[in-house]
Design an enzyme around this catalytic site. Structure first.
Site, PDB file in Angstrom:
ATOM      1  N   HIS A 162      -5.617 -11.742  13.098  1.00 21.16           N
ATOM      2  CA  HIS A 162      -6.538 -10.614  12.840  1.00 21.16           C
ATOM      3  C   HIS A 162      -5.813  -9.272  12.961  1.00 21.16           C
ATOM      4  O   HIS A 162      -6.441  -8.261  13.300  1.00 21.16           O
ATOM      5  CB  HIS A 162      -7.740 -10.621  13.797  1.00 21.16           C
ATOM      6  CG  HIS A 162      -8.422 -11.946  13.907  1.00 21.16           C
ATOM      7  ND1 HIS A 162      -9.484 -12.313  13.118  1.00 21.16           N
ATOM      8  CD2 HIS A 162      -8.168 -13.019  14.712  1.00 21.16           C
ATOM      9  CE1 HIS A 162      -9.881 -13.544  13.427  1.00 21.16           C
ATOM     10  NE2 HIS A 162      -9.084 -14.000  14.390  1.00 21.16           N
ATOM     11  N   SER A 283      10.805  10.028  -1.921  1.00 17.56           N
ATOM     12  CA  SER A 283       9.672  10.785  -2.442  1.00 17.56           C
ATOM     13  C   SER A 283      10.195  12.031  -3.140  1.00 17.56           C
ATOM     14  O   SER A 283      11.180  12.631  -2.713  1.00 17.56           O
ATOM     15  CB  SER A 283       8.758  11.170  -1.276  1.00 17.56           C
ATOM     16  OG  SER A 283       7.951  12.260  -1.645  1.00 17.56           O
ATOM     17  N   LYS A 289      10.891  10.724   3.453  1.00 12.62           N
ATOM     18  CA  LYS A 289      10.325   9.405   3.157  1.00 12.62           C
ATOM     19  C   LYS A 289      11.363   8.391   2.684  1.00 12.62           C
ATOM     20  O   LYS A 289      12.275   8.724   1.934  1.00 12.62           O
ATOM     21  CB  LYS A 289       9.255   9.520   2.042  1.00 12.62           C
ATOM     22  CG  LYS A 289       8.018  10.282   2.401  1.00 12.62           C
ATOM     23  CD  LYS A 289       7.049   9.536   3.316  1.00 12.62           C
ATOM     24  CE  LYS A 289       6.411   8.318   2.702  1.00 12.62           C
ATOM     25  NZ  LYS A 289       5.563   8.613   1.557  1.00 12.62           N
ATOM     26  N   GLU A 296       6.366  -3.330  -2.362  1.00 11.27           N
ATOM     27  CA  GLU A 296       5.062  -2.931  -2.926  1.00 11.27           C
ATOM     28  C   GLU A 296       4.912  -3.408  -4.368  1.00 11.27           C
ATOM     29  O   GLU A 296       3.843  -3.865  -4.788  1.00 11.27           O
ATOM     30  CB  GLU A 296       4.918  -1.408  -2.878  1.00 11.27           C
ATOM     31  CG  GLU A 296       4.732  -0.875  -1.470  1.00 11.27           C
ATOM     32  CD  GLU A 296       4.797   0.640  -1.456  1.00 11.27           C
ATOM     33  OE1 GLU A 296       3.742   1.269  -1.379  1.00 11.27           O
ATOM     34  OE2 GLU A 296       5.914   1.184  -1.546  1.00 11.27           O
TER      35      GLU A 296
END
Ligand code: ARG
Length: 422
Positions: A162, A283, A289, A296
């Protein structure tokens, strides 16, 4: 190589040429040209089969096979020839080229056969090769996972359910959980290849072949281990394509779940993994970043693979038995899904192999004393503490479910013993 113009494989009963837009709409050469090597192999096997039943003479077979070899060599030397072709589909392309090479003899090879069985045979051969190539790619990826597990033996981490800290585990245990899922995908690929491994040649358009050709010999020549059993089914069956797409969906889904873990672990909150620069992007706005784009995109592209499976299922649903032209829609989605999963596996292999694990962060999270709550409870039980509160314990032992004899006392399991204070 030049092609004869206006040499369609059909059209004898037609007075009018097809509408130009419909003609473009129904063509498949732009994508089924990928089946050319298989079509050439089937043509060679069919020429031999026709020779064995006396339809083609020895000289005709020799000339036909030599012409097929020349076509294959020309295509290898200059694949760009395919771009200018006006062929309707892969079958038409080879037939036109054969007629160009051999004159009327070029048409004779199509005796007793149909494009319906040809396309099913070519496509099965493609799926068998594709499944074998993805098994190799999957093994390379599994190797990268196993290497990471081996290099990080003994590193603890906080196991979660969870997404909540649950119990301490080892990083190698966690990585091998992913490896286990991918090893099931290898079995699925094997199943898809076995499902494709049956030769439809001899099925005709749907009703079989009247020349008594030796179907087993053709199957053997092409590397199939068996022949399809029912000609009506054989021309309309695409279950092997569904099986392959399902195997691809399994791989993509497992890659997506792994990618999700790595994306989360790369976040500042976790900091469990440091992704390599090679598989990250920056970025355009925020100079600090480092984004986990490789993982992804692997997660994102999974949608297309699932889409290809659902697309073919939807195409097949409601199709009448035997061949229907809708079946031409089987190829583009499967080709694209295969290419995409091959790319995803190759990128995932590099991204996993170059990831560094932040052992300090992993160890720190695994050291949270709350993670040992279950071990503390287990310890107390091992020391004799009852798992059933004394107040809830039955006054008389209950019979086991299904126990035949009544009024017989049931031995208690050692774990249910009442604690003896010592
Ligand atoms: N291009 C077709 C396909 O991919 C094969 C040709 C069969 N066409 C036909 N009209 N029977 O399924």
């Amino acid at each position: 190589m030049t092609e004869r113009k206006d040499d369609r494989l059909w059209g004898g009963r037609f007075d009018q040429a097809p509408d130009a837009r419909f003609d473009a709409f129904q063509r498949s050469f732009a994508f089924d040209r990928r089946l050319l090597p298989y079509e050439l192999a089937v043509d060679r096997a069919w020429a031999k089969a026709l020779q064995n039943v006396g339809i083609l003479t020895d000289v005709e077979v020799r000339d036909t096979v030599a012409a097929l070899d020349r076509i294959a060599a020309e295509l290898n030397a200059d694949p760009s020839f395919l771009n200018g072709s006006t062929a309707e589909d892969v079958h038409h392309f080879i037939e036109s080229a054969l007629v160009h090479e051999l004159g009327a003899l070029g048409w004779k090879l199509h005796t007793g056969r149909s494009r319906n069985e040809l396309v099913a045979t070519d496509f099965r051969l493609f799926v068998m090769d594709a499944a074998a190539s993805l098994q190799r790619a999957l093994s390379a990826f599994l190797n990268a996972l196993l290497q990471q597990a081996q290099s990080n033996l003994g590193v603890p981490m906080a196991g979660m359910t969870h997404m909540q800290h649950a119990q301490p585990i080892l990083l190698s245990h966690f990585l091998l959980a992913h490896a286990e899922a991918f090893s099931r995908d290898i079995t699925r690929l094997e199943h898809a290849a076995a499902s494709a491994d049956a030769c439809p040649m001899g099925s005709g358009a749907l009703a079989g072949n009247s020349f008594g050709i030796d179907r087993d010999a053709i199957a053997r020549d092409l590397g199939f281990s068996r022949i399809t059993a029912n000609s009506i089914d054989a021309v309309g069956d695409r279950d092997f394509a569904l099986d392959y797409l399902f195997a691809l969906t399994g791989i993509a889904t497992h890659l997506s779940r792994l990618a999700e873990d790595f994306v989360i672990f790369a976040s500042q909150e976790f900091g469990y993994v440091i992704l390599s620069d090679e598989y990250s992007t920056g970025s355009s706005l925020m100079p600090q970043k480092k984004n986990p784009d490789s993982f992804e995109l692997i997660r994102g592209k999974t949608g297309r693979i699932t889409g290809a499976l659902i697309g073919l299922l939807t195409t097949l649903k409601g199709l009448p038995t035997s061949y229907q032209r809708d079946l031409q829609e089987d190829k583009e989605g499967l080709f694209a899904a295969h290419d995409q999963v091959a790319d995803m596996l190759s990128i995932a292999t590099g991204a996993v192999a170059t990831t560094k694990f932040n052992v300090e962060r992993l160890r720190a999270a695994a050291s949270n004393a709350m993670l040992f709550a279950t071990d503390a409870a287990d310890y107390l039980v091992h020391r004799g503490l009852s798992t059933v509160p004394r107040s809830k314990a039955p006054s008389r032992p209950r019979p086991y479910p299904g126990e035949r004899r009544r009024n017989q006392s049931v031995p208690q399991s050692p774990n249910c013993k009442t604690a003896s204070p010592n």
